[in-house]
Design a protein around this motif. Structure first.
Motif, PDB file in Angstrom:
ATOM      1  N   ILE A 139       0.879  -1.285   0.140  1.00 19.01           N
ATOM      2  CA  ILE A 139      -0.221  -0.230  -0.473  1.00 19.01           C
ATOM      3  C   ILE A 139       0.852   1.438   0.192  1.00 19.01           C
ATOM      4  O   ILE A 139       1.780   1.598   0.674  1.00 19.01           O
ATOM      5  CB  ILE A 139      -1.038   0.406   1.222  1.00 19.01           C
ATOM      6  CG1 ILE A 139      -1.530  -1.061   0.999  1.00 19.01           C
ATOM      7  CG2 ILE A 139      -1.896   1.905   1.375  1.00 19.01           C
ATOM      8  CD1 ILE A 139      -2.269  -1.045   0.584  1.00 19.01           C
ATOM      9  N   ASP A 140       0.833   2.114  -0.896  1.00 18.24           N
ATOM     10  CA  ASP A 140       1.483   3.313  -1.219  1.00 18.24           C
ATOM     11  C   ASP A 140       1.008   4.565  -1.051  1.00 18.24           C
ATOM     12  O   ASP A 140      -0.297   4.805  -0.878  1.00 18.24           O
ATOM     13  CB  ASP A 140       1.364   3.481  -3.038  1.00 18.24           C
ATOM     14  CG  ASP A 140       2.970   4.658  -2.534  1.00 18.24           C
ATOM     15  OD1 ASP A 140       3.411   4.619  -1.748  1.00 18.24           O
ATOM     16  OD2 ASP A 140       3.870   4.830  -3.744  1.00 18.24           O
ATOM     17  N   ASP A 141       1.606   5.477  -0.514  1.00 18.23           N
ATOM     18  CA  ASP A 141       0.728   7.216   0.143  1.00 18.23           C
ATOM     19  C   ASP A 141       0.147   6.815   1.119  1.00 18.23           C
ATOM     20  O   ASP A 141      -1.372   7.097   0.981  1.00 18.23           O
ATOM     21  CB  ASP A 141       0.312   7.625  -1.005  1.00 18.23           C
ATOM     22  CG  ASP A 141       1.686   7.702  -2.526  1.00 18.23           C
ATOM     23  OD1 ASP A 141       2.768   8.346  -1.929  1.00 18.23           O
ATOM     24  OD2 ASP A 141       1.413   7.520  -3.406  1.00 18.23           O
ATOM     25  N   LEU A 142       0.415   6.442   2.618  1.00 18.60           N
ATOM     26  CA  LEU A 142      -0.927   6.015   3.273  1.00 18.60           C
ATOM     27  C   LEU A 142      -1.730   7.685   3.934  1.00 18.60           C
ATOM     28  O   LEU A 142      -2.676   7.401   4.376  1.00 18.60           O
ATOM     29  CB  LEU A 142       0.134   4.746   4.423  1.00 18.60           C
ATOM     30  CG  LEU A 142      -0.952   4.629   5.203  1.00 18.60           C
ATOM     31  CD1 LEU A 142      -1.983   4.128   4.679  1.00 18.60           C
ATOM     32  CD2 LEU A 142       0.180   4.048   6.919  1.00 18.60           C
ATOM     33  N   GLN A 143      -0.832   8.366   3.633  1.00 18.65           N
ATOM     34  CA  GLN A 143      -1.218   9.605   4.150  1.00 18.65           C
ATOM     35  C   GLN A 143      -2.186  10.135   3.671  1.00 18.65           C
ATOM     36  O   GLN A 143      -3.029  11.105   4.279  1.00 18.65           O
ATOM     37  CB  GLN A 143      -0.283  10.748   3.863  1.00 18.65           C
ATOM     38  CG  GLN A 143       0.316  11.389   3.017  1.00 18.65           C
ATOM     39  CD  GLN A 143       1.235   9.952   1.953  1.00 18.65           C
ATOM     40  OE1 GLN A 143       1.604   9.186   2.210  1.00 18.65           O
ATOM     41  NE2 GLN A 143       1.301  10.383   1.122  1.00 18.65           N
ATOM     42  N   PHE A 144      -2.936   9.448   3.000  1.00 18.58           N
ATOM     43  CA  PHE A 144      -4.225  10.184   1.920  1.00 18.58           C
ATOM     44  C   PHE A 144      -5.396   9.647   2.328  1.00 18.58           C
ATOM     45  O   PHE A 144      -6.407  10.017   1.973  1.00 18.58           O
ATOM     46  CB  PHE A 144      -4.409   9.695   0.128  1.00 18.58           C
ATOM     47  CG  PHE A 144      -3.063  10.396  -0.571  1.00 18.58           C
ATOM     48  CD1 PHE A 144      -3.509  11.866  -0.242  1.00 18.58           C
ATOM     49  CD2 PHE A 144      -2.014  10.019  -0.961  1.00 18.58           C
ATOM     50  CE1 PHE A 144      -1.857  12.577  -0.946  1.00 18.58           C
ATOM     51  CE2 PHE A 144      -1.197  10.722  -2.038  1.00 18.58           C
ATOM     52  CZ  PHE A 144      -1.205  11.764  -1.768  1.00 18.58           C
ATOM     53  N   ILE A 145      -5.506   8.589   3.668  1.00 21.46           N
ATOM     54  CA  ILE A 145      -6.510   8.152   4.308  1.00 21.46           C
ATOM     55  C   ILE A 145      -6.798   8.859   5.194  1.00 21.46           C
ATOM     56  O   ILE A 145      -7.569   8.265   6.355  1.00 21.46           O
ATOM     57  CB  ILE A 145      -6.604   6.458   4.401  1.00 21.46           C
ATOM     58  CG1 ILE A 145      -5.148   5.936   5.219  1.00 21.46           C
ATOM     59  CG2 ILE A 145      -6.596   5.721   3.234  1.00 21.46           C
ATOM     60  CD1 ILE A 145      -5.791   5.138   5.734  1.00 21.46           C
ATOM     61  N   ALA A 146      -5.785   9.653   5.582  1.00 27.42           N
ATOM     62  CA  ALA A 146      -6.248  11.233   7.537  1.00 27.42           C
ATOM     63  C   ALA A 146      -7.462  11.429   7.091  1.00 27.42           C
ATOM     64  O   ALA A 146      -8.078  11.926   5.479  1.00 27.42           O
ATOM     65  CB  ALA A 146      -5.043  12.087   6.725  1.00 27.42           C
ATOM     66  N   GLY A 147      -8.676  11.021   8.059  1.00 25.87           N
ATOM     67  CA  GLY A 147      -9.675  12.020   8.231  1.00 25.87           C
ATOM     68  C   GLY A 147     -10.424  10.887   7.405  1.00 25.87           C
ATOM     69  O   GLY A 147     -11.802  11.452   7.689  1.00 25.87           O
ATOM     70  N   LYS A 148     -10.152   9.686   6.981  1.00 26.47           N
ATOM     71  CA  LYS A 148     -10.996   9.045   6.104  1.00 26.47           C
ATOM     72  C   LYS A 148     -11.690   7.817   7.417  1.00 26.47           C
ATOM     73  O   LYS A 148     -11.179   6.530   7.447  1.00 26.47           O
ATOM     74  CB  LYS A 148     -10.836   8.239   4.885  1.00 26.47           C
ATOM     75  CG  LYS A 148     -10.147   9.232   4.063  1.00 26.47           C
ATOM     76  CD  LYS A 148     -11.168  10.811   3.861  1.00 26.47           C
ATOM     77  CE  LYS A 148     -10.819  11.608   2.882  1.00 26.47           C
ATOM     78  NZ  LYS A 148     -11.116  12.515   2.126  1.00 26.47           N
ATOM     79  N   ASP A 149     -12.211   7.672   8.458  1.00 29.97           N
ATOM     80  CA  ASP A 149     -12.430   6.763   8.892  1.00 29.97           C
ATOM     81  C   ASP A 149     -13.522   5.591   8.448  1.00 29.97           C
ATOM     82  O   ASP A 149     -13.136   4.477   8.940  1.00 29.97           O
ATOM     83  CB  ASP A 149     -14.251   7.800  10.080  1.00 29.97           C
ATOM     84  CG  ASP A 149     -13.728   8.582  10.804  1.00 29.97           C
ATOM     85  OD1 ASP A 149     -12.597   9.594  10.870  1.00 29.97           O
ATOM     86  OD2 ASP A 149     -14.398  10.608  11.622  1.00 29.97           O
ATOM     87  N   ALA A 150     -14.394   5.417   7.555  1.00 29.11           N
ATOM     88  CA  ALA A 150     -14.609   5.402   6.656  1.00 29.11           C
ATOM     89  C   ALA A 150     -13.776   4.064   6.662  1.00 29.11           C
ATOM     90  O   ALA A 150     -13.000   2.414   6.749  1.00 29.11           O
ATOM     91  CB  ALA A 150     -15.543   4.150   6.491  1.00 29.11           C
ATOM     92  N   THR A 151     -13.465   4.079   5.346  1.00 30.41           N
ATOM     93  CA  THR A 151     -12.192   4.246   4.372  1.00 30.41           C
ATOM     94  C   THR A 151     -10.552   3.214   6.081  1.00 30.41           C
ATOM     95  O   THR A 151     -10.623   2.567   5.386  1.00 30.41           O
ATOM     96  CB  THR A 151     -10.991   4.663   4.462  1.00 30.41           C
ATOM     97  OG1 THR A 151     -12.218   5.250   3.523  1.00 30.41           O
ATOM     98  CG2 THR A 151      -9.903   3.779   3.105  1.00 30.41           C
ATOM     99  N   GLN A 152     -10.503   3.815   6.956  1.00 37.63           N
ATOM    100  CA  GLN A 152      -9.019   3.264   8.419  1.00 37.63           C
ATOM    101  C   GLN A 152     -10.149   2.151   9.164  1.00 37.63           C
ATOM    102  O   GLN A 152      -9.190   1.660   9.748  1.00 37.63           O
ATOM    103  CB  GLN A 152      -9.086   4.826   8.978  1.00 37.63           C
ATOM    104  CG  GLN A 152      -8.205   6.157   8.645  1.00 37.63           C
ATOM    105  CD  GLN A 152      -7.485   7.165   9.423  1.00 37.63           C
ATOM    106  OE1 GLN A 152      -7.417   6.391  10.546  1.00 37.63           O
ATOM    107  NE2 GLN A 152      -7.662   8.157   9.111  1.00 37.63           N
TER     108      GLN A 152
END
Length: 475
Positions: free
Chosen positions: A241-254
């Protein structure tokens, strides 16, 4: 072979050529022709293994499929798309599918027809690599371990990547690699995929960006087909998984990401994560995810020093066909372009391309003329990370404060100044700047820039601080 089967073979070949191999394999390859009802030979039935795929094909290719069938079989009245589990789908052309040519170098067709992880959109450039047993993942064939130049700045990450790619019980998992953009994180991830598949040919390898993970998960929820999404990812022997920082603040995705990494790591499989900062600095990412990632091995890649930049240039120059690159030109590029490995390679490629287009020989004068704007940009370029570090030092804060959710004036005003300086002194876009400050929206950056511009006219302290910081950053 039936009339419809012959037509479908012809149409598949046409779709592969027009859509391209990657899009075809990700979206259209799973389509199966359902055996026609003798009483309804004017209706073509195509089936896919999930509602998610069927909905996408229906939205993007229904008209094209109908047009193609009517072109080959004028009596066809309708083309219907259905959803059927793979085990129940009658495969009418197994030999032909296995024998189809694949245009991408290093890829093989497979007789095992399964759904691939869909791409974000037909034109998306970011690769999604999926390998079922017997197939090779759609990894960049250039990004291998033997083409990665190693020195002290990246040796730990390189050695960790090599260890994780070895067969047998992994010594650690997950592996978390972090660095600023363009330093080689993606190269190492793809190299792991290549090496692991070479060592374990029947392994399932999946490589995708965190943004793609989020998109596919949301799309699966909307299609009410999250089971296929979960099953596919959790079946991976190696998940990248690349560029993990892009899920910041995405609760359902996290939430889904947390369960996915738990399943992968808990099953003793391999997980590799890359981001532009260490786990503890991923503001907006749930603490339980950060804790899980930190439990493995965390390795960073530092900016390349002069010796590494020169070694990379020498390696890349040797791979340029029909191009003679004088050593003094390599020395000049290495000395004057130093932001990232990607930009160093880009400068070299630009010189080679201009030489081929103009027919001129490459020398120092030619390289200076070709790279004039690149050199000027590199000389005055400042990174957002440097701005954050200097601003936090000036206001006696921690760098993490500037990317945190804290809103007190003691933190908010320096954060606004850092955003203002990032807009003034870098070429980053507003969304990129916002992401560097804890995943904030571009509108937040706009507000910060306007606020500091206003305060510089009315507040001597703010104006003085900005002037001092700009002098230090431009020095």
């Amino acid at each position: 072979m039936s009339e419809q089967a012959q037509a479908w073979a012809q149409i598949r070949a046409s779709l592969r050529e027009s859509a391209g191999v990657r899009l075809f394999d990700q979206w259209l390859k799973p389509i199966e022709l359902v055996e026609a009802d003798p009483d309804e030979d004017d209706i073509v039935r195509l089936a896919l293994p999930s509602a998610f795929l069927a909905n996408w094909v229906r939205s993007h290719y229904a008209d094209r499929l109908q047009f193609e069938f009517r072109r080959v079989l004028p009596h066809v009245r309708d083309v219907k798309l259905e959803t059927r589990p793979p085990s129940r789908m009658p495969v009418t052309m197994p030999v032909m599918m296995a024998a189809e040519p694949v245009a991408d170098a290093g890829l093989e067709a497979s007789p095992v027809i399964r759904e691939s992880v869909p791409a974000m959109a037909p034109a998306a450039a970011a690769p999604v690599a999926v390998a079922e047993p017997g197939e090779r993942p759609l990894l960049d064939p250039r990004l291998t371990f033997d083409r990665f130049v190693v020195d002290q700045s990246n040796r730990v990450s390189f050695n960790a990547a090599r260890l994780l790619a070895e067969p047998g019980i992994p010594r650690f998992s997950p592996l978390f690699i972090h660095s600023t953009t363009g330093q080689g994180k993606t190269h190492l991830m793809h190299a792991i995929g290549h090496a692991f598949r070479a060592a374990v040919p029947h392994a399932v390898v999946i490589c995708m960006s965190a943004e793609r993970f989020m998109f596919d998960f949301v799309a699966a929820m909307r299609a009410r087909d999250t089971f296929s999404f979960k099953t596919r990812l959790r079946s991976a022997d190696l998940l990248l998984i690349d560029d993990l920082q892009f899920i910041a603040g995405k609760d359902a995705t996290q939430e889904e990401f947390f369960h996915t990494i738990n399943e992968i790591v808990g099953a003793g499989k391999r997980l590799v994560i890359a981001a532009d900062r260490p786990p503890q600095a991923l503001d907006g990412v749930e603490p339980r995810i950060i804790s899980r990632l930190g439990a493995g091995l965390v390795a960073d890649i530092k900016a390349p020093d002069l010796a590494l930049r020169r070694a990379i240039l020498e390696r890349k120059a040797a791979e340029l066909p029909g191009t003679v690159m004088p050593p003094e030109v390599l020395d000049m590029i290495a000395a004057r372009v130093h932001t990232s490995v990607r930009e160093v390679e880009g400068a070299l490629n630009r010189v080679a391309a201009y030489a081929q287009l103009t027919g001129e020989a490459i020398d120092l004068d030619f390289a200076r003329q070709t790279l004039g704007d690149v050199f000027r940009g590199a000389e005055r370029r400042v990174t957002i990370e440097e701005i954050q570090k200097l601003v936090s030092q000036h206001f006696e804060l921690k760098p993490l404060d500037l990317v945190s959710a804290r809103r007190s004036r003691a933190v908010a005003r320096p954060r606004q100044i850092a955003m203002y300086l990032s807009k003034r002194l870098t070429t980053r876009s507003l969304p990129e700047i916002g992401r560097k400050f804890g995943g904030r929206d571009h509108s937040t950056v706009i507000h910060a820039v306007r606020k500091i511009e206003e305060l510089r006219d009315t507040d001597r302290d703010i104006d003085g601080a900005v002037r001092v910081l700009m002098r230090e950053l431009e020095a």
